[in-house]
Enzyme design. Sequence first.
Site: not given
Ligand SMILES: NC(=O)c1ccc[n+]([C@@H]2O[C@H](COP(=O)([O-])OP(=O)(O)OC[C@H]3O[C@@H](n4cnc5c(N)ncnc54)[C@H](OP(=O)(O)O)[C@@H]3O)[C@@H](O)[C@H]2O)c1
Length: 281
Positions: A14-15, A19-20, A141, A165
């Site tokens: 998810g880079a 966050i990734g 989370s 979630y």
């Molecule tokens: N944001 C927050 O406030 C928050 C809080 C607590 C925990 N987290 C955790 O942090 C992590 C990252 O979240 P984020 O907020 O950065 O989310 P995000 O910006 O929506 O990024 C999600 C990433 O996962 C990728 N992805 C989704 N489905 C996939 C699949 N089937 N195969 C490969 N890659 C896939 C997406 O790819 P695409 O770019 O192609 O869509 C994107 O790169 C998650 O595990 C989330 O639970 C986030």
Amino acid sequence: MPDSNTPRVALVTGATGAIGKAIARRIATHPDFAVVLACRDQAKAERAVREIVTATGNPKVRYELVDVSRSAAVTALAARWRGSLHVLVNNAAVTPRRRQETPEGIELQFATNVLGYFWMVRAFTEHLQRSAPARVVNVASYWAGDLDLTDLEFQRRPYNNNEAYRQSKQADRMLTVACAERLKPFGVTVNACHPGDVRSTLSGNLGFGGSQTPDEGAQTPVWLALESAGGKQTAQYFEHGKAVRCPFGAHRVSVEALYEACLHCSPAPRDPTNDRSGGHP
Ligand SMILES: NC(=O)c1ccc[n+]([C@@H]2O[C@H](COP(=O)([O-])OP(=O)(O)OC[C@H]3O[C@@H](n4cnc5c(N)ncnc54)[C@H](OP(=O)(O)O)[C@@H]3O)[C@@H](O)[C@H]2O)c1
């Protein structure tokens, strides 16, 4: 033993996300690291690699295409992987507003957020063991709970993306404990953490704004990936760089039941007579 010119290798799922990408970039600021972005979208992956190489000056950044919600894709990635793997960061996740299923018929949040992590650890176990000491960081989370072992895919309950979630992130924390115990004898640590509250596609779908920057959100995962604590401690859950007692990981019966449920959603194990690793979780 690798010589001092051999880079350490990190793989971040998810880079292309908020966050990734920050996690991958911050690891790449260490010139002794090669960083592989595990992404599902080629155009986004190419852009993310270019951005990170430009920002860090580290040319050892590349991508691999993988859909982590599909076990065959994860297995194929591990099969074509060459060389070491010292750090695996499981971070890719989704929060679709409506219930969706993968082509294999698995509910999408469970497939991506839970099985995606589980399959990556299993598929890369031998690579991690060979590169030990090695670590897995599961981005989970604090927003977690209400896991129903009898309805992991919202077949009985009405689907709600927030509930799905929270359940998935509880599962990540539980599986962290199950995998950590299995990999400990082989010099591989497995820890989970809350990153931060960051505006992203994922958080937007849940109706959260997010008050922290992606870099702030990347801080604890990167700390676990790079600093000594992440190599010494295992089976722990961290928030803001500190281990926090996790009630989900402490419930042994549920942890093992979830692990078994995930195994049932996984491809058949290889022929054990051909298994030289001994430590497959
Ligand atoms: N944001 C927050 O406030 C928050 C809080 C607590 C925990 N987290 C955790 O942090 C992590 C990252 O979240 P984020 O907020 O950065 O989310 P995000 O910006 O929506 O990024 C999600 C990433 O996962 C990728 N992805 C989704 N489905 C996939 C699949 N089937 N195969 C490969 N890659 C896939 C997406 O790819 P695409 O770019 O192609 O869509 C994107 O790169 C998650 O595990 C989330 O639970 C986030």
